[in-house]
Write an enzyme that holds these catalytic residues in place. Structure first.
Site, PDB file in Angstrom:
ATOM      1  N   ASP A 189       0.058   6.343  -4.678  1.00 51.73           N
ATOM      2  CA  ASP A 189      -1.243   5.782  -5.212  1.00 51.73           C
ATOM      3  C   ASP A 189      -1.516   6.709  -6.410  1.00 51.73           C
ATOM      4  O   ASP A 189      -1.771   6.330  -7.320  1.00 51.73           O
ATOM      5  CB  ASP A 189      -2.332   5.552  -4.429  1.00 51.73           C
ATOM      6  CG  ASP A 189      -2.142   4.276  -3.384  1.00 51.73           C
ATOM      7  OD1 ASP A 189      -1.139   3.441  -3.405  1.00 51.73           O
ATOM      8  OD2 ASP A 189      -3.200   4.220  -2.374  1.00 51.73           O
ATOM      9  N   HIS A 227       0.960  -1.240   0.074  1.00 53.12           N
ATOM     10  CA  HIS A 227      -0.018   0.042   0.094  1.00 53.12           C
ATOM     11  C   HIS A 227       1.032   1.123  -0.109  1.00 53.12           C
ATOM     12  O   HIS A 227       2.057   1.192   0.217  1.00 53.12           O
ATOM     13  CB  HIS A 227      -0.971   0.196   1.254  1.00 53.12           C
ATOM     14  CG  HIS A 227      -2.145  -0.916   1.040  1.00 53.12           C
ATOM     15  ND1 HIS A 227      -3.225  -0.738   0.063  1.00 53.12           N
ATOM     16  CD2 HIS A 227      -2.614  -1.932   1.792  1.00 53.12           C
ATOM     17  CE1 HIS A 227      -4.163  -1.323   0.034  1.00 53.12           C
ATOM     18  NE2 HIS A 227      -3.944  -2.132   1.149  1.00 53.12           N
ATOM     19  N   ASP A 228       0.232   2.380  -0.023  1.00 56.19           N
ATOM     20  CA  ASP A 228       0.716   3.526  -0.239  1.00 56.19           C
ATOM     21  C   ASP A 228       2.035   4.077   0.607  1.00 56.19           C
ATOM     22  O   ASP A 228       3.192   4.173   0.219  1.00 56.19           O
ATOM     23  CB  ASP A 228       0.020   4.713  -0.097  1.00 56.19           C
ATOM     24  CG  ASP A 228       0.504   6.217  -0.687  1.00 56.19           C
ATOM     25  OD1 ASP A 228       0.300   6.481  -1.751  1.00 56.19           O
ATOM     26  OD2 ASP A 228       1.063   6.790   0.306  1.00 56.19           O
TER      27      ASP A 228
END
Length: 389
Positions: free
Chosen positions: A170, A140-141
């Site tokens: 993202d 994830h980010d």
């Protein structure tokens, strides 16, 4: 007037934030985007609060101007439906966000679809790219920001990097990276007639975003650290607390801006030392700047700096940011029709063209609401449509 990308027809196999943001931008600029979504495992963005009635606001924004095709890619015949959309339906751009190898297992990899249309542009958007030891790893980010080194010199020396409230990797890396890659491939296809595969990695993009900062290490052997450079708090360029606990952003880097700032806060004596490269002198100047800003509330500082051109602005809350006159003048908040009636307030497309403004046809729709329409356009019979729904 049609948008600048009205000639593009896109099949969107993405989920969550990066890919949907990219295809939202394409749709806002006129591209015909069809979101292919499983009816048995829909995108979790559909269920994230806040809600506007029974609809997720996240989903309504990220999927505006897109049509929805419900199709379980694991079911027999699903790959055949996609191939027909690429051939008879005219969809010649694919963007997907699965881990490497997933689309191949579904019979929808680049080489397979390319056989149906050699002009196909196929963008694979992932965390770590199609090659390398991390290619299949989830992320994830904040993971991409961490592995790229960007967090190592962000934040304060004492407390370290903060969790960012905006998804930089993202959107900045994934969504905008995919947009640039796709549109570059479109230009190449217009010149040569050939499509191609576009491999976008969010980790790659985050490293590329630091190309100028990485030179500290690659050229000089230096390792950037928190508050060690002009742009990460090493000098007066920083955020300062006001008397009422608000914050003021000071970006007065150039001498003329810095001198104007010092005069405005009643400390012209800081102008010369503030341009020094000596760390001890910079620390002294920052402490004096901090003390000066603490003497007044934010509203008073806004009044002081409003007529000055010295790169100083208040840190606004979201309600304040959305209602400031400049945002209103730029038309950055728009009312988008909801499929069931009424409108929803959303952030407008930031891309402006002299040939016409973005059109907001509708917010994100119910899953599969355009399935029959899309298949019919691609030449499917009514019987075939009934079998696939």
């Amino acid at each position: 007037m049609p948008g600048p990308l009205a000639s593009l027809k896109v099949l969107d196999f993405t989920a969550l934030l990066p890919g949907p943001f990219a295809t939202m931008a394409l749709a806002d600029m006129g591209a015909a985007v069809v979101r292919v979504e499983s009816p048995t495992r829909p995108d979790m963005v559909r269920f994230l609060p806040p809600y506007d009635g029974d609809t997720s606001a996240w989903h309504s924004v990220l999927n505006r101007n897109k049509r929805s095709l419900a199709l379980d890619l694991k079911q027999p015949g699903a790959a055949g439906v996609i191939r027909r959309l690429i051939t008879t339906g005219g969809y010649d751009i694919v963007i997907e966000q699965f881990r490497p190898g997933v689309m191949e297992r579904l019979g929808l990899g680049y080489e397979s679809l390319r056989a149906a249309n050699p002009a196909l542009i196929y963008c694979a958007l992932t965390g770590y790219g199609q090659t390398g030891p991390l290619r299949a790893r989830a992320g994830h980010d904040n993971n991409y920001l961490a592995l790229s080194g960007a967090l190592s010199y962000s934040g304060r020396r004492e407390t370290g990097p903060p969790p960012l409230g905006i998804q930089v990797a993202d959107i900045g890396g994934g969504a905008l990276g995919a947009l640039v890659g796709l549109l570059a491939a479109v230009v190449h296809r217009a010149a040569t007639g050939a499509g191609q595969f576009v491999d976008i990695s969010m980790l790659d993009m985050m490293l590329a975003w630091q190309a100028h900062l990485m030179s500290h290490h690659l050229v000089a052997g230096e390792t950037p650290e928190p508050e060690s450079m002009p742009l990460n708090g090493g000098r007066a360029y920083d955020l300062y607390e006001t008397a009422d606990g608000r914050r003021l952003s000071v970006g007065s880097l150039e001498p003329k801006f810095w001198e104007g700032f010092c005069a405005a806060v009643g400390r012209p004596d800081l102008a010369a030392p503030g341009l020094s490269l000596d760390p001890a002198e910079q620390a002294r100047v920052k402490a004096a700047t901090r003390a000066a800003i603490l003497t007044r509330p934010l509203a008073e500082w806004i009044a002081v700096f409003a007529p000055l051109d010295v790169c100083v602005e208040p840190v606004l809350t979201v309600p304040e940011a959305l209602t400031q006159p400049h945002v209103a003048a730029r038309g950055l908040v728009v009312d988008v029709p909801k499929p069931g009636g009424g409108t929803q307030r959303q952030i407008a497309s930031p891309w402006r063209f002299s040939g016409g403004a973005a059109e907001y046809q509708y917010a994100g729709t119910a899953l599969g609401s355009h399935t029959a329409e899309i298949l019919r356009e691609a030449g499917f019979t009514e019987t075939e449509i009934e079998n696939y729904q």
